[in-house]
Design a protein around this motif. Structure first.
Motif, PDB file in Angstrom:
ATOM      1  N   ASP A 219      47.455  35.998  10.625  1.00 26.99           N
ATOM      2  CA  ASP A 219      46.176  35.576  10.061  1.00 26.99           C
ATOM      3  C   ASP A 219      46.177  34.103   9.664  1.00 26.99           C
ATOM      4  OD1 ASP A 219      45.382  38.185  10.310  1.00 26.99           O
ATOM      5  OD2 ASP A 219      45.304  38.616   8.165  1.00 26.99           O
ATOM      6  N   PRO A 358      30.800  34.246  13.532  1.00 26.22           N
ATOM      7  CA  PRO A 358      32.219  33.890  13.681  1.00 26.22           C
ATOM      8  C   PRO A 358      32.435  32.410  13.404  1.00 26.22           C
ATOM      9  CG  PRO A 358      31.194  34.178  15.820  1.00 26.22           C
ATOM     10  CD  PRO A 358      30.190  34.632  14.815  1.00 26.22           C
ATOM     11  N   ASP A 368      40.313  33.350  18.452  1.00 26.98           N
ATOM     12  CA  ASP A 368      41.308  34.311  17.980  1.00 26.98           C
ATOM     13  C   ASP A 368      40.635  35.084  16.850  1.00 26.98           C
ATOM     14  OD1 ASP A 368      43.400  35.624  16.592  1.00 26.98           O
ATOM     15  OD2 ASP A 368      44.854  34.110  17.195  1.00 26.98           O
ATOM     16  N   ARG A 369      40.430  36.373  17.041  1.00 29.87           N
ATOM     17  CA  ARG A 369      39.602  37.132  16.100  1.00 29.87           C
ATOM     18  C   ARG A 369      40.233  37.342  14.730  1.00 29.87           C
ATOM     19  NH1 ARG A 369      40.867  42.651  16.101  1.00 29.87           N
ATOM     20  NH2 ARG A 369      42.527  43.214  17.565  1.00 29.87           N
ATOM     21  N   THR A 370      41.525  37.069  14.585  1.00 34.16           N
ATOM     22  CA  THR A 370      42.179  37.317  13.295  1.00 34.16           C
ATOM     23  C   THR A 370      42.741  36.067  12.628  1.00 34.16           C
ATOM     24  OG1 THR A 370      44.372  37.750  14.264  1.00 34.16           O
ATOM     25  CG2 THR A 370      42.861  39.625  14.047  1.00 34.16           C
ATOM     26  N   PRO A 376      37.641  34.382  12.921  1.00 32.80           N
ATOM     27  CA  PRO A 376      37.113  35.279  11.896  1.00 32.80           C
ATOM     28  C   PRO A 376      35.815  34.778  11.264  1.00 32.80           C
ATOM     29  CG  PRO A 376      39.473  35.117  11.681  1.00 32.80           C
ATOM     30  CD  PRO A 376      39.078  34.110  12.724  1.00 32.80           C
ATOM     31  N   ASP A 419      37.321  40.244  10.770  1.00 31.90           N
ATOM     32  CA  ASP A 419      37.314  40.228  12.231  1.00 31.90           C
ATOM     33  C   ASP A 419      35.846  40.321  12.667  1.00 31.90           C
ATOM     34  OD1 ASP A 419      37.235  41.062  14.937  1.00 31.90           O
ATOM     35  OD2 ASP A 419      39.174  42.060  14.775  1.00 31.90           O
ATOM     36  N   THR A 421      34.468  40.943  15.430  1.00 33.07           N
ATOM     37  CA  THR A 421      34.149  41.931  16.466  1.00 33.07           C
ATOM     38  C   THR A 421      34.191  43.359  15.943  1.00 33.07           C
ATOM     39  OG1 THR A 421      36.455  42.094  17.204  1.00 33.07           O
ATOM     40  CG2 THR A 421      35.080  40.404  18.230  1.00 33.07           C
ATOM     41  N   THR A 422      34.868  43.585  14.807  1.00 33.42           N
ATOM     42  CA  THR A 422      34.989  44.941  14.265  1.00 33.42           C
ATOM     43  C   THR A 422      34.519  45.060  12.826  1.00 33.42           C
ATOM     44  OG1 THR A 422      37.239  44.618  13.411  1.00 33.42           O
ATOM     45  CG2 THR A 422      37.016  45.298  15.730  1.00 33.42           C
ATOM     46  N   GLU A 424      36.519  44.421  10.351  1.00 39.98           N
ATOM     47  CA  GLU A 424      37.707  44.723   9.553  1.00 39.98           C
ATOM     48  C   GLU A 424      38.033  43.543   8.631  1.00 39.98           C
ATOM     49  OE1 GLU A 424      42.525  45.524  10.156  1.00 39.98           O
ATOM     50  OE2 GLU A 424      41.239  44.994  11.853  1.00 39.98           O
ATOM     51  N   ARG A 426      40.112  40.888   6.535  1.00 36.32           N
ATOM     52  CA  ARG A 426      41.361  40.156   6.753  1.00 36.32           C
ATOM     53  C   ARG A 426      41.597  39.244   5.559  1.00 36.32           C
ATOM     54  NH1 ARG A 426      43.723  42.510  11.206  1.00 36.32           N
ATOM     55  NH2 ARG A 426      45.158  40.720  11.164  1.00 36.32           N
TER      56      ARG A 426
END
Length: 453
Positions: A219, A358, A368-370, A376, A419, A421-422, A424, A426
């Motif tokens: 992360d 994002p 990079d999604r995380t 993020p 994230d 895309t989801t 979630e 972080r």
């Protein structure tokens, strides 16, 4: 405060009131004079965090919101800069790096007016403070007048903006520049990759990353980037934090920072008028800076504003959320606003399930999604975009962003970022500006209901 917490509100995960949960975060992160972003990862007071925190705190305790800003500005330097960190002397040096013994501002920054009695960092963060001060005052004008809040803070805010538009106009085009990736607040954005490649990283044996004690390496910024951050800070320190004497290998004009400066000048105009001062200079400076922002950083082909690298005076061809934040600027030409909204709706920044924006183009080469600011979605930038959309009457789009912030903040335990895309969570949990901006949007959502009653 208790009465406010007991009012009905939307529910978050676990059945807890979203408002109650957000308030508990801010109460838990309060230190007595200011609020830490996170009890684990960020144990000191951060500059733009405190501004966002004050914006939310004003709905719980306007007096505490005033104190949040006052404690930050008590560490302002003589040259006007507001440091990005004000260190808590009760926190051990090893709990966070770079610590006070790295920055050495009370000695290395003496000629620039660093405070002797407080240890701070030597760099800055985006100027959200004038907007935060004006909103805080409006939350309880009577208490603000009783404490002399605006008369005391106004000259400090003016000095802060003067510093940014004089000492930091490194490109000579009427915009402020950042000289370290930590200054725009988007530390490891792909927008900085080319400029950072010019920097030889510091020897990793010379420092220890405390952030990895509380954050997952996937992360956080890479060791290579972090070594470059350290070297840039060392170079600036060794130049006595002198903006004109330092050899800036990293110097860029960032659209988010300059948009916030413009919003701050508009807020200063409101404050000046309220205090019986001349508001015209602030409005004129806001107009001039808006013209410079459009002239120097707008790119119609990209569909948003881009950063300008002052090393070669070219635009950085990376699309980040920073390029959408200028929606905050009330004086933008209509076609620019239309294009920004179209970009926000396009495949690069419309994340689907979360509807949060994002931090970097979903279709970009470095997404990079995380990893921190390389993809993020963050709650503070979403709040700024929501406010910007309303500035230009785009309420349907703003409603979508507001709903996404409230739903995602509660579902993730007020995560630092998510994230895109989801959805979630972080980074850190119980993050202060996430909680604060949740409170602000809840208050805005309820205002029309109160008016109807």
């Amino acid at each position: 405060m208790t009465a406010l917490l007991d009012r009905p509100a939307p529910t978050a995960a676990g059945g807890l009131s979203l408002r109650r949960g957000a308030a508990r975060v801010l109460l838990g992160n309060w230190t007595g004079a200011g609020t830490v972003p996170s009890r684990t990862l960020y144990p000191h007071q951060w500059s733009w965090d405190s501004a966002f925190i004050a914006i939310g705190l004003r709905h719980l305790s306007p007096r505490r919101a005033q104190r949040e800003l006052e404690s930050l500005f008590a560490a302002q330097w003589g040259d006007g800069r507001v440091p990005h960190i004000v260190f808590n002397p009760s926190v051990p040096d090893g709990a966070y790096f770079p610590s006070p013994d790295f920055w050495r501002t009370s000695t290395a920054g003496a000629r620039a007016g660093a405070p002797r009695e407080r240890e701070t960092s030597g760099i800055v963060q985006p100027p959200v403070h004038a907007l935060a001060a004006w909103l805080t005052h409006r939350a309880d004008p009577r208490e603000s007048r009783r404490r002399g809040f605006l008369p005391r803070l106004y000259p400090r805010l003016v000095a802060w903006h003067d510093y940014l538009l004089t000492s930091r106009d490194l490109g000579g085009g009427g915009l402020t520049a950042v000289v370290h990736p930590w200054e725009p607040g988007m530390d490891n954005s792909p927008c900085w990759d080319t400029a950072l490649a010019r920097v030889t990283p510091a020897d990793p044996a010379g420092f220890r990353r405390a952030d990895l004690d509380h954050g997952h390496p996937a992360d956080r910024p890479t060791d290579l980037d972090y070594g470059r951050y350290v070297q840039l800070a060392l170079d600036y320190r060794d130049a006595g934090y002198d903006d004109r004497a330092a050899r800036h290998r990293f110097a860029l004009e960032d659209p988010c920072v300059n948009a916030l400066l413009i919003a701050g000048e508009h807020a200063l105009a409101e404050i000046a008028a309220y205090l019986g001062e001349d508001a015209a200079p602030h409005r004129a400076r806001a107009d001039r800076t808006t013209e410079a922002l459009v002239d120097r950083l707008w790119d119609a082909e990209a569909g948003l504003f881009l950063a300008r690298d002052l090393a070669d005076d070219t635009l950085v061809r990376e699309r980040s959320v920073a390029g959408l934040v200028p929606l905050l600027t009330p004086g933008l030409p209509g076609p620019v606003v239309d294009r920004l909204v179209a970009t926000l709706d396009g495949p690069g920044f419309h994340a689907g399930p979360t509807a949060l924006v994002p931090s970097y183009d979903l279709t970009g080469r470095a997404f990079d999604r995380t990893r921190y600011w390389r993809g993020p979605a963050w709650f503070n930038t979403a709040w700024l975009i929501e406010r910007g959309l309303r500035t230009h009457g785009r309420h349907r789009h703003a409603d979508r962003v507001r709903t996404a912030i409230l739903e995602t903040a509660g579902a993730t335990g007020f995560a630092e970022y998510v994230d895109p895309t989801t959805g979630e969570g972080r980074g850190a949990r119980a993050f202060s500006w996430t909680a604060a901006l949740t409170l602000d949007l809840l208050a805005a959502e309820e205002a029309p209901r109160e008016a109807q009653r």
